[in-house]
Motif scaffolding. Structure first.
Motif, PDB file in Angstrom:
ATOM      1  N   HIS A   1      83.906  18.104-110.541  1.00 22.89           N
ATOM      2  CA  HIS A   1      84.324  17.111-109.541  1.00 22.89           C
ATOM      3  C   HIS A   1      85.612  17.529-108.836  1.00 22.89           C
ATOM      4  O   HIS A   1      85.841  17.157-107.680  1.00 22.89           O
ATOM      5  CB  HIS A   1      84.503  15.732-110.180  1.00 22.89           C
ATOM      6  CG  HIS A   1      84.589  14.623-109.181  1.00 22.89           C
ATOM      7  ND1 HIS A   1      85.794  14.149-108.690  1.00 22.89           N
ATOM      8  CD2 HIS A   1      83.615  13.931-108.522  1.00 22.89           C
ATOM      9  CE1 HIS A   1      85.553  13.196-107.814  1.00 22.89           C
ATOM     10  NE2 HIS A   1      84.246  13.035-107.693  1.00 22.89           N
ATOM     11  N   SER A   2      86.457  18.325-109.498  1.00 24.07           N
ATOM     12  CA  SER A   2      87.681  18.821-108.864  1.00 24.07           C
ATOM     13  C   SER A   2      87.421  20.091-108.065  1.00 24.07           C
ATOM     14  O   SER A   2      88.343  20.773-107.644  1.00 24.07           O
ATOM     15  CB  SER A   2      88.763  19.074-109.914  1.00 24.07           C
ATOM     16  OG  SER A   2      88.363  20.105-110.805  1.00 24.07           O
ATOM     17  N   LYS A   3      86.118  20.430-107.889  1.00 25.82           N
ATOM     18  CA  LYS A   3      85.678  21.572-107.067  1.00 25.82           C
ATOM     19  C   LYS A   3      86.132  22.905-107.654  1.00 25.82           C
ATOM     20  O   LYS A   3      86.531  23.819-106.927  1.00 25.82           O
ATOM     21  CB  LYS A   3      86.168  21.423-105.616  1.00 25.82           C
ATOM     22  CG  LYS A   3      85.712  20.128-104.965  1.00 25.82           C
ATOM     23  CD  LYS A   3      86.213  19.986-103.540  1.00 25.82           C
ATOM     24  CE  LYS A   3      85.804  18.648-102.945  1.00 25.82           C
ATOM     25  NZ  LYS A   3      86.282  18.455-101.570  1.00 25.82           N
TER      26      LYS A   3
ATOM     27  N   LEU B   1      85.338  26.172-108.596  1.00 27.93           N
ATOM     28  CA  LEU B   1      84.236  27.043-108.211  1.00 27.93           C
ATOM     29  C   LEU B   1      83.710  27.857-109.387  1.00 27.93           C
ATOM     30  O   LEU B   1      82.501  28.092-109.501  1.00 27.93           O
ATOM     31  CB  LEU B   1      84.676  27.973-107.075  1.00 27.93           C
ATOM     32  CG  LEU B   1      83.598  28.889-106.487  1.00 27.93           C
ATOM     33  CD1 LEU B   1      82.419  28.089-105.973  1.00 27.93           C
ATOM     34  CD2 LEU B   1      84.186  29.737-105.359  1.00 27.93           C
TER      35      LEU B   1
ATOM     36  N   GLU C   1      81.476  24.574-103.430  1.00 26.03           N
ATOM     37  CA  GLU C   1      82.526  23.640-103.834  1.00 26.03           C
ATOM     38  C   GLU C   1      82.349  22.278-103.177  1.00 26.03           C
ATOM     39  O   GLU C   1      82.449  21.232-103.829  1.00 26.03           O
ATOM     40  CB  GLU C   1      83.905  24.207-103.481  1.00 26.03           C
ATOM     41  CG  GLU C   1      84.293  25.426-104.312  1.00 26.03           C
ATOM     42  CD  GLU C   1      85.339  26.269-103.627  1.00 26.03           C
ATOM     43  OE1 GLU C   1      86.461  26.372-104.160  1.00 26.03           O
ATOM     44  OE2 GLU C   1      85.044  26.836-102.557  1.00 26.03           O
ATOM     45  N   GLU C   2      82.087  22.279-101.866  1.00 24.75           N
ATOM     46  CA  GLU C   2      81.995  21.027-101.113  1.00 24.75           C
ATOM     47  C   GLU C   2      80.669  20.317-101.308  1.00 24.75           C
ATOM     48  O   GLU C   2      80.590  19.095-101.191  1.00 24.75           O
ATOM     49  CB  GLU C   2      82.219  21.305 -99.617  1.00 24.75           C
ATOM     50  CG  GLU C   2      83.601  21.834 -99.276  1.00 24.75           C
ATOM     51  CD  GLU C   2      84.702  20.837 -99.635  1.00 24.75           C
ATOM     52  OE1 GLU C   2      84.447  19.610 -99.575  1.00 24.75           O
ATOM     53  OE2 GLU C   2      85.810  21.281-100.002  1.00 24.75           O
TER      54      GLU C   2
ATOM     55  N   CYS D   1      78.510  20.644-104.123  1.00 28.82           N
ATOM     56  CA  CYS D   1      78.055  20.415-105.498  1.00 28.82           C
ATOM     57  C   CYS D   1      78.939  19.465-106.298  1.00 28.82           C
ATOM     58  O   CYS D   1      78.531  19.001-107.364  1.00 28.82           O
ATOM     59  CB  CYS D   1      77.961  21.750-106.256  1.00 28.82           C
ATOM     60  SG  CYS D   1      76.652  22.849-105.654  1.00 28.82           S
ATOM     61  N   TYR D   2      80.135  19.177-105.807  1.00 27.25           N
ATOM     62  CA  TYR D   2      81.100  18.458-106.629  1.00 27.25           C
ATOM     63  C   TYR D   2      80.704  17.018-106.950  1.00 27.25           C
ATOM     64  O   TYR D   2      81.093  16.457-107.980  1.00 27.25           O
ATOM     65  CB  TYR D   2      82.484  18.474-105.965  1.00 27.25           C
ATOM     66  CG  TYR D   2      82.693  17.415-104.915  1.00 27.25           C
ATOM     67  CD1 TYR D   2      83.302  16.201-105.232  1.00 27.25           C
ATOM     68  CD2 TYR D   2      82.258  17.603-103.603  1.00 27.25           C
ATOM     69  CE1 TYR D   2      83.491  15.220-104.278  1.00 27.25           C
ATOM     70  CE2 TYR D   2      82.435  16.633-102.646  1.00 27.25           C
ATOM     71  CZ  TYR D   2      83.053  15.438-102.982  1.00 27.25           C
ATOM     72  OH  TYR D   2      83.225  14.470-102.039  1.00 27.25           O
TER      73      TYR D   2
END
Length: 361
Positions: free
Chosen positions: A174-176, A178, A111-112, A114-115
């Motif tokens: 972009h909003s993470k 997953l 999440e952190e 790749c966004y």
């Protein structure tokens, strides 16, 4: 005179008491009305969100949605399942770090990391061999979304013709989100036939929040991230698939030719192959064969001569693939399948060696 004064004082006191009670009554009325309003809101939420699982937090920003907008959130219980954690940490993260090792990129959290599009850009470029026209590093949200748009556009152009359903978007990643990130990575693994084994039947539950007529509606939906290995790899067919499916009578001819080829070289070490499917599965013969074909001795400390575990066998096959690359061959993509006694994968690897070294003595 004193009697009139007493009556006046008593009247003033009564007016004061009435005023106080009035204020108190007004306060109580407001509190009651406020409480009734809270109960009404609570009741409305209970009706509108009957399927919201316990432990799922809807943050304030989740309620600031436009009409007909939709947001998907991973159910916390699904995040903690062993299969899902294994898919994330033991497979996808390790795979990305292996592919991007030369870029000195280390991913720890999908999440952190790749966004913003940076890792996805580098990964796609490595897998596809195509260079994307994007800024190298961008800190602004607009710049990050522009990069994501370029990367996902390239991914979609590659995958859509092969029948992929796009389960990701710029806003979702972009909003993470997953689940969207994992869908994208699994698609890349399968399309590029990455040399890893995806865990089968990984599903998660997600909370789908929609806004209809100003009201949030929620539902719990099951999302399948992976199916069976056979189905996942079934998209990719080549000459060996056709051979096994439609011309099994010719399969023995191919196997005999490959056995003759490998034994021509392995006989120099007094080794002989009779079964291609099983005797190459631990990687030992592959390593030794590469040494013979390239005419060098492979130090025994570089591989397991008598491998016992699956990991040791995978290590041997991976090491053999590295030797193939050193010899100028394209890196094979079937490492776990060879160890899993997949005949087609083994035939592909050996046929690649045959076409490159068939004239070697």
């Amino acid at each position: 005179m004193s009697g009139g004064s007493s009556a006046s004082a008593q009247s003033a006191k009564m007016r004061k008491d009435e005023s106080f009670l009035g204020k108190l009554g007004g306060t109580l009325a407001r509190k009651k009305k406020s409480k009734e309003s809270d109960l009404h809101e609570e009741g409305k939420n209970a009706i509108n969100a009957p399927m919201l699982p316990t432990g799922t937090d809807i943050h304030p920003e989740d309620t600031l949605m436009e009409e007909n907008a939709e947001r998907i959130m991973l159910d916390p219980t699904s995040r903690e399942t062993l299969k899902f954690k294994d898919l994330l940490k033991q497979v996808l993260i390790d795979w990305i770090n292996s592919e991007l090792e030369e870029e000195r990129i280390i991913v720890k959290d999908l999440e952190e990391d790749c966004y913003d599009g940076q890792v996805l850009q580098k990964l796609f470029e490595k897998l596809s061999g195509k260079k994307l026209n994007v800024a190298e590093v961008t800190q602004s949200e607009i710049g990050q979304k522009q990069k994501l748009h370029t990367v996902l556009e390239a991914v979609n152009e590659l995958l859509r013709p092969h029948g992929w359903t796009v389960e990701w978007s710029v806003d979702a990643i972009h909003s993470k989100n997953l689940v969207a990130i994992v869908y994208l990575l699994v698609a890349l693994v399968m399309h590029f036939q990455a040399p890893i084994r995806l865990p089968e039947h990984v599903s998660v539950q997600v909370v789908v929040v929609k806004k209809r007529e100003g009201i949030l509606q929620t539902a719990l939906v099951t999302k399948e991230l992976t199916s069976t290995t056979r189905m996942m790899m079934g998209r990719f067919r080549d000459a060996f698939d056709t051979l096994l499916d439609h011309a099994p009578d010719k399969l023995n001819v191919v196997k005999t030719s490959l056995i003759t080829f490998v034994n021509k070289h392995l006989n120099k070490l007094n080794l002989e192959v009779t079964d291609l499917e099983t005797q190459f599965a631990d990687g030992v013969y592959l390593v030794l064969l590469m040494g013979l074909l390239e005419d060098y001795f492979v130090p025994l400390y570089n591989f397991f001569l008598t491998p016992e575990s699956f990991e040791q066998k995978v290590h041997n096959v991976a090491f053999a693939f590295e030797l193939m690359q050193d010899g100028g061959l394209k890196k094979p993509k079937a490492r776990p399948e060879v160890v899993n006694l997949n005949l087609k994968s083994t035939l592909r690897v050996l046929y690649n060696l045959f076409t490159n070294y068939k004239d070697s003595e």
